[in-house]
Design a protein around this motif. Structure first.
Motif, mmCIF file in Angstrom:
data_model
loop_
_atom_site.group_PDB
_atom_site.id
_atom_site.type_symbol
_atom_site.label_atom_id
_atom_site.label_comp_id
_atom_site.label_asym_id
_atom_site.label_seq_id
_atom_site.Cartn_x
_atom_site.Cartn_y
_atom_site.Cartn_z
ATOM 1 N N ARG A 30 31.043 12.495 17.834
ATOM 2 C CA ARG A 30 32.244 13.208 17.402
ATOM 3 C C ARG A 30 32.284 13.406 15.885
ATOM 4 O O ARG A 30 32.679 14.466 15.403
ATOM 5 C CB ARG A 30 33.480 12.431 17.862
ATOM 6 C CG ARG A 30 34.780 13.173 17.565
ATOM 7 C CD ARG A 30 35.966 12.464 18.159
ATOM 8 N NE ARG A 30 37.192 13.197 17.927
ATOM 9 C CZ ARG A 30 38.397 12.815 18.309
ATOM 10 N NH1 ARG A 30 38.512 11.664 18.967
ATOM 11 N NH2 ARG A 30 39.461 13.531 18.065
ATOM 12 N N VAL A 31 31.895 12.376 15.124
ATOM 13 C CA VAL A 31 31.960 12.478 13.657
ATOM 14 C C VAL A 31 31.074 13.597 13.137
ATOM 15 O O VAL A 31 31.516 14.425 12.325
ATOM 16 C CB VAL A 31 31.601 11.113 13.024
ATOM 17 C CG1 VAL A 31 31.492 11.258 11.508
ATOM 18 C CG2 VAL A 31 32.660 10.069 13.372
ATOM 19 N N LEU A 34 32.814 16.940 13.631
ATOM 20 C CA LEU A 34 33.843 17.248 12.620
ATOM 21 C C LEU A 34 33.193 17.746 11.326
ATOM 22 O O LEU A 34 33.684 18.691 10.695
ATOM 23 C CB LEU A 34 34.693 16.007 12.349
ATOM 24 C CG LEU A 34 35.689 15.608 13.449
ATOM 25 C CD1 LEU A 34 36.296 14.257 13.135
ATOM 26 C CD2 LEU A 34 36.781 16.668 13.591
ATOM 27 N N HIS A 81 40.025 15.169 8.141
ATOM 28 C CA HIS A 81 39.889 14.554 9.472
ATOM 29 C C HIS A 81 38.548 13.815 9.594
ATOM 30 O O HIS A 81 38.476 12.694 10.116
ATOM 31 C CB HIS A 81 39.994 15.634 10.547
ATOM 32 C CG HIS A 81 40.203 15.081 11.920
ATOM 33 N ND1 HIS A 81 40.473 15.878 13.015
ATOM 34 C CD2 HIS A 81 40.179 13.817 12.406
ATOM 35 C CE1 HIS A 81 40.602 15.123 14.086
ATOM 36 N NE2 HIS A 81 40.428 13.866 13.742
ATOM 37 N N PHE A 82 37.485 14.433 9.085
ATOM 38 C CA PHE A 82 36.164 13.800 9.101
ATOM 39 C C PHE A 82 36.166 12.506 8.283
ATOM 40 O O PHE A 82 35.594 11.485 8.696
ATOM 41 C CB PHE A 82 35.120 14.774 8.548
ATOM 42 C CG PHE A 82 33.835 14.116 8.142
ATOM 43 C CD1 PHE A 82 32.904 13.719 9.095
ATOM 44 C CD2 PHE A 82 33.539 13.886 6.803
ATOM 45 C CE1 PHE A 82 31.719 13.111 8.726
ATOM 46 C CE2 PHE A 82 32.355 13.275 6.430
ATOM 47 C CZ PHE A 82 31.443 12.882 7.384
ATOM 48 N N ARG A 85 37.721 9.681 10.320
ATOM 49 C CA ARG A 85 36.867 9.191 11.393
ATOM 50 C C ARG A 85 35.626 8.462 10.844
ATOM 51 O O ARG A 85 35.183 7.462 11.411
ATOM 52 C CB ARG A 85 36.418 10.351 12.301
ATOM 53 C CG ARG A 85 37.559 10.972 13.084
ATOM 54 C CD ARG A 85 38.108 9.996 14.108
ATOM 55 N NE ARG A 85 39.215 10.564 14.870
ATOM 56 C CZ ARG A 85 40.490 10.397 14.580
ATOM 57 N NH1 ARG A 85 40.827 9.640 13.538
ATOM 58 N NH2 ARG A 85 41.440 10.945 15.301
ATOM 59 N N TYR A 86 35.097 8.954 9.746
ATOM 60 C CA TYR A 86 33.932 8.311 9.146
ATOM 61 C C TYR A 86 34.283 6.937 8.595
ATOM 62 O O TYR A 86 33.425 6.063 8.467
ATOM 63 C CB TYR A 86 33.352 9.184 8.035
ATOM 64 C CG TYR A 86 31.927 8.848 7.685
ATOM 65 C CD1 TYR A 86 30.884 9.236 8.533
ATOM 66 C CD2 TYR A 86 31.611 8.140 6.529
ATOM 67 C CE1 TYR A 86 29.569 8.932 8.230
ATOM 68 C CE2 TYR A 86 30.295 7.824 6.222
ATOM 69 C CZ TYR A 86 29.284 8.223 7.078
ATOM 70 O OH TYR A 86 27.977 7.906 6.783
ATOM 71 N N ASN A 88 36.149 4.940 10.227
ATOM 72 C CA ASN A 88 36.454 4.158 11.431
ATOM 73 C C ASN A 88 37.948 4.054 11.711
ATOM 74 O O ASN A 88 38.427 3.059 12.259
ATOM 75 C CB ASN A 88 35.843 2.757 11.344
ATOM 76 C CG ASN A 88 34.337 2.775 11.394
ATOM 77 O OD1 ASN A 88 33.749 3.576 12.127
ATOM 78 N ND2 ASN A 88 33.703 1.927 10.603
ATOM 79 N N LYS A 90 40.488 5.456 14.063
ATOM 80 C CA LYS A 90 40.483 6.199 15.311
ATOM 81 C C LYS A 90 41.828 6.846 15.636
ATOM 82 O O LYS A 90 41.894 7.768 16.434
ATOM 83 C CB LYS A 90 40.075 5.274 16.469
ATOM 84 C CG LYS A 90 38.768 4.524 16.245
ATOM 85 C CD LYS A 90 37.593 5.459 16.080
ATOM 86 C CE LYS A 90 36.284 4.683 15.923
ATOM 87 N NZ LYS A 90 35.143 5.582 15.670
ATOM 88 N N TRP A 92 45.720 8.672 14.843
ATOM 89 C CA TRP A 92 46.178 9.880 14.147
ATOM 90 C C TRP A 92 47.322 9.468 13.215
ATOM 91 O O TRP A 92 48.480 9.434 13.638
ATOM 92 C CB TRP A 92 46.668 10.935 15.149
ATOM 93 C CG TRP A 92 45.535 11.716 15.761
ATOM 94 C CD1 TRP A 92 44.569 11.235 16.538
ATOM 95 C CD2 TRP A 92 45.281 13.117 15.611
ATOM 96 N NE1 TRP A 92 43.699 12.223 16.925
ATOM 97 C CE2 TRP A 92 44.124 13.421 16.362
ATOM 98 C CE3 TRP A 92 45.920 14.153 14.940
ATOM 99 C CZ2 TRP A 92 43.586 14.684 16.443
ATOM 100 C CZ3 TRP A 92 45.386 15.432 15.020
ATOM 101 C CH2 TRP A 92 44.224 15.693 15.754
#
Length: 873
Positions: A30-31, A34, A81-82, A85-86, A88, A90, A92
């Motif tokens: 997923r990362v 993005l 957003h990336f 997530r990068y 860690n 998870k 929102w």
């Protein structure tokens, strides 16, 4: 084409190329997806700006610009957003919801004049005229970049991976560059109408972030380029030489070709020089591509050759670690391997300068070991100090080890070893390339160590199987295990260190020593000694049904018996349960005068021995019980036989007097005219005869059991013997109005028999048929010869014999369920028949169906012709 036109196109092409690489190598997670969306936005942004710069129509250019506004907003929302997530994260968080809400607003406002009012033409192209809500568009962009920088920096601070921190630093630097370059989007470059700052910042940002996200995937591309380059260089070199010859010949000769021999000679020279030239090109290519890492790669090749040629386990603990230390220029290095006794890691080898008093082992529960086992990555000292759960003692161990880098040796999912590297001699930190090289070396070492461990385990297993085989032979030598226990203990001592080996059995509140072998002073005396069960290790084993190990009695003792063990010089103890039908019946105890004497492999071996001992003990108990029961039954049988013999002899004398007196009375009253007296005398005579027959049967059974019954066996014609038996049995048969059919040949071949004994067999069978056949019933006697056997069958029309009783009726004193209440008798007639028939070398059997009568068959061998001739001679 001007710089204003080239730079946006360059941004779009560069972002598109990186996006293609990402699609090829890392789109599954997923990362990266993005990050791919971010690159797609960058590509669209560059292409749309390029369209703005090329458009000659301001009306067309404004739509290019307004579409570019949407791509810019989408680009930075996806980057934020990336970044989350990068790092860690998870969930929102609210800012992420706000970012996507901002994107929706921009998509709605971009087509209007609120953000971009119009376009104006300048000398180098078109530039936008900002609308009233332009700041609503641009300020959130900077805010998103600032939030991404903050989040990435926070993740960098808590990261335990050197490589991950470097990647995060690339993102942070790129974000700072785009933050600074973006200011030119608000104000043109001095003395120009151009806005190049943001484009240049974008290109630099794409470059940095692409290195961070794609560096490990791009190694494959670089490796492919490295392999192809020597061929390309060789092709260019050979082609250039040959083309030079071609043009030279074209100028010197009129036909432009020259003689063929000259071409062949030149090709021969090229062929001779290809091999040395190829080697130089390969060497130069390697040096060019890998530069400072060339020595590392040479070391890796050497290490791989060493690892693949290892047959001696000591090479893993000597040459390989030293080669790594020299290659990495480390001050010292340790190789730690799992202990044979526990799961802790102990030093197998150490090289270089280090404190000899420093820690040589690390517990398997240490946070560093736990982290390495879970993450399968290298760990630096500064990151290790920040692990959760570190105690003061854990930190002290790490300080004493003076470790700079922990390198796990992972084989699959298992941690098979650990390399601990000290600081470099030049005090420089280990680079990311060093870590990658060490990871590859560690992988090869782990495989080699595991192979050696598997080989050693197979040798150990083979040794233990051979020992188990010897122990099984020792245990199965005799069912009386106590008599062979010393042999078993001696065999056990050949495999593992044993100074005490005992078997104790739990009986209520006591322990009974079944067997004992000791090389030290006697602890409990001889087998048969009992001690209280309470507070002993055997009680714990019986209760918990599992093995208990005391590796060092000096440091820890849980039971009062271990105090006595320690006093007698024992240091290590293993207590193993002995099972019988799922329950623990006792304990097999093994002890040694050495501390930590038993490895995990030894304990597993002892558990196998314990399982075999359980079977042996159960067999021994069953043998002892069966032996006692057999002795008891034999004594009972002897007493019964003696009783029958005594009773028979004691009754024989008065019975003879009764029989003689009755015969004398019968002679004196022969002329007596009162029939009642004659009837009474006849009853006495008949009863006396019946009693005499029963006593004779009892005597015969007693003699047969004591092997003292003797028959007068000789060749006999059985026809008169059979007729005599029939004559004896006819009166009672006729009295009961039963019919007797006889199928008897006129002659029969001679049989080795005792006439009286054989007559006794037939009278018993006919008498038995008479007793069980009702009045008016039928009895049949059939005699015939079948080959080498003479068969005699007696069939009655009685009630029959149930199938389950047909084997029991030949046992002495057994009376069937039907006959017990209806027919008188002692149940010894058929037993006597069987013994007599077997003494004649024959067999007897019964065949019956309940309600259909019974058939008794006797078969005896006839005298063969050659044997008959020898007897006559």
């Amino acid at each position: 084409m001007t710089a204003q036109q080239i730079l946006p196109l360059l941004q779009g092409c560069f972002a598109g190329i990186v996006l293609s690489l990402l699609l090829w190598k890392g789109w599954e997670e997923r990362v990266p997806r993005l990050f791919g969306g971010f690159l797609l936005g960058m590509t669209a942004w560059g292409v749309l700006l390029w369209g703005v710069s090329l458009s000659n129509d301001p009306g067309q250019a404004i739509w290019w610009e307004r579409t570019g506004i949407i791509s810019i907003a989408c680009t930075w929302v996806l980057f934020y957003h990336f970044a989350l997530r990068y790092s860690n994260i998870k969930s929102w968080p609210p800012p992420l919801f706000g970012a996507y809400l901002y994107l929706i607003v921009i998509i709605a406002l971009a087509p209007t004049a609120l953000i971009v009012e119009g376009m104006k033409s300048v000398s180098n192209g078109n530039v936008p005229i900002h609308g009233d809500m332009f700041l609503l568009f641009i300020i959130p962009v900077y805010l998103l970049v600032a939030l991404a920088i903050f989040q990435l920096n926070r993740a960098r601070k808590v990261s335990s991976s050197y490589a991950e921190r470097n990647q995060l630093l690339y993102f942070i630097l790129g974000s700072l560059v785009i933050f600074t370059g973006g200011l030119f989007y608000l104000q043109p470059a001095p003395q120009t109408d151009m806005y190049p700052g943001v484009i240049l910042a974008n290109i630099f940002f794409i470059f940095l972030t692409s290195i961070a996200i794609l560096r490990h995937q791009l190694f494959d591309i670089r490796l492919a380029t490295y392999k192809v380059t020597p061929y390309l260089v060789m092709l260019v070199l050979v082609g250039s030489l040959y083309m030079s010859l071609y043009f030279a010949l074209h100028d010197l000769w009129e036909n432009g070709m020259g003689p063929m021999w000259l071409h062949l000679l030149f090709i021969s020279f090229i062929a001779i020089g290809v091999q040395p030239t190829w080697e130089r090109i390969q060497y130069g290519t390697t040096r060019f591509f890998y530069r400072g890492r060339y020595e590392h790669l040479t070391t890796l090749d050497h290490l791989q050759e060493e690892a693949q040629s290892i047959s001696d386990p000591s090479a893993v603990t000597t040459s390989l670690p030293e080669l790594i230390r020299q290659s990495m220029q480390s001050a010292h290095i340790r190789l730690l391997l799992p202990s044979h006794l526990t799961s802790d890691f102990e030093v197998a080898t150490h090289n270089g300068s280090f404190d000899p008093d420093s820690h040589g082992s690390i517990s398997c529960d240490h946070p560093v070991i736990q982290w390495l086992d879970a993450n399968k990555e290298l760990l630096r000292q500064n990151s290790a100090n920040q692990l959760e759960g570190l105690t003061a003692n854990d930190k002290q161990i790490m300080e004493e080890m003076a470790a700079e880098l922990f390198v796990p040796l992972n084989s699959g999912e298992r941690l098979v070893g650990l390399l601990v590297l000290g600081p470099r001699v030049d005090r420089q930190p280990y680079s990311w390339e060093d870590e990658r090289l060490l990871a590859r070396i560690a992988s090869q070492m782990a495989l080699t160590i595991e192979n050696i461990q598997l080989y050693q385990a197979s040798l150990e297993r083979e040794r233990q199987l051979a020992a188990l085989s010897r122990l099984n032979r020792a245990m199965s030598t005799s069912l009386d295990f106590q008599s062979t226990y010393d042999v078993f203990a001696d065999e056990l001592k050949k495999t593992i260190p044993v100074d005490l080996a005992s078997i104790v059995l739990g009986k209520e509140d006591e322990l009974h020593f079944f067997a004992l072998s000791t090389a030290i002073d006697s602890l409990w005396g001889k087998p048969g000694t009992t001690i209280p069960l309470a507070g002993t290790a055997a009680e714990w084993v019986i209760t918990n049904k599992k093995t208990f190990v005391e590796p060092d009695l000096i440091s820890q003792r849980r039971f009062w018996t271990e105090e006595i063990h320690l006093e007698h010089g024992l240091r290590s103890m293993v207590y193993l349960p002995l099972f019988s039908k799922g329950e623990v019946i006792g304990c097999f105890t093994v002890g040694s005068s050495k501390t930590n004497a038993y490895t995990r492999s030894d304990i597993a071996f002892l558990e196998q021995v314990s399982n075999q001992l359980s079977l042996t003990m159960e067999n021994a108990r069953m043998y002892s019980r069966e032996r006692g029961e057999r002795a008891r039954l034999e004594a009972m049988n002897k007493q019964r036989d003696d009783f029958f013999g005594i009773i028979s002899h004691e009754l024989k004398t008065p019975l003879t007097s009764i029989k003689s007196s009755s015969e004398l009375l019968s002679e004196e009253l022969a002329n007596d005219k009162q029939p009642s007296r004659k009837r009474l005398i006849e009853n006495i005579r008949r009863s006396a005869g019946r009693l005499e027959t029963m006593l004779n049967d009892l005597l015969n059974i007693a003699k047969a059991r004591s092997a003292s019954l003797e028959l007068n066996l000789h060749p006999t014609d059985l026809v008169p013997v059979i007729n005599n038996a029939i004559d004896l049995c006819i009166p009672p048969i006729e009295q009961k109005r039963q019919s007797l059919s006889i199928d008897l040949p006129d002659t029969l071949p001679p049989v080795i028999a005792d006439p009286e004994g054989f007559e006794h067999i037939l009278t018993n069978l006919l008498g038995n048929a008479h007793k069980f056949t009702p009045k008016g019933g039928k009895i049949q006697l059939k005699v015939h010869v079948n080959g080498s056997k003479m068969t005699m069958e007696v069939t009655d029309s009685g009630p029959g014999i149930p199938e389950e009783e047909q084997e029991l009726i030949f046992e002495p004193f057994y009376r069937g369920e039907f006959s017990a209440g209806t027919v008188k008798g002692m149940g010894i007639g058929l037993a006597t028949v069987k013994q007599m028939v077997e003494l004649h070398g024959g067999t007897v059997s019964a065949k019956s169906n309940a309600g259909d009568g019974s058939t008794f068959t006797v078969s005896v061998p006839v005298l063969q012709y050659d044997v008959r001739t020898k007897l006559i001679d």
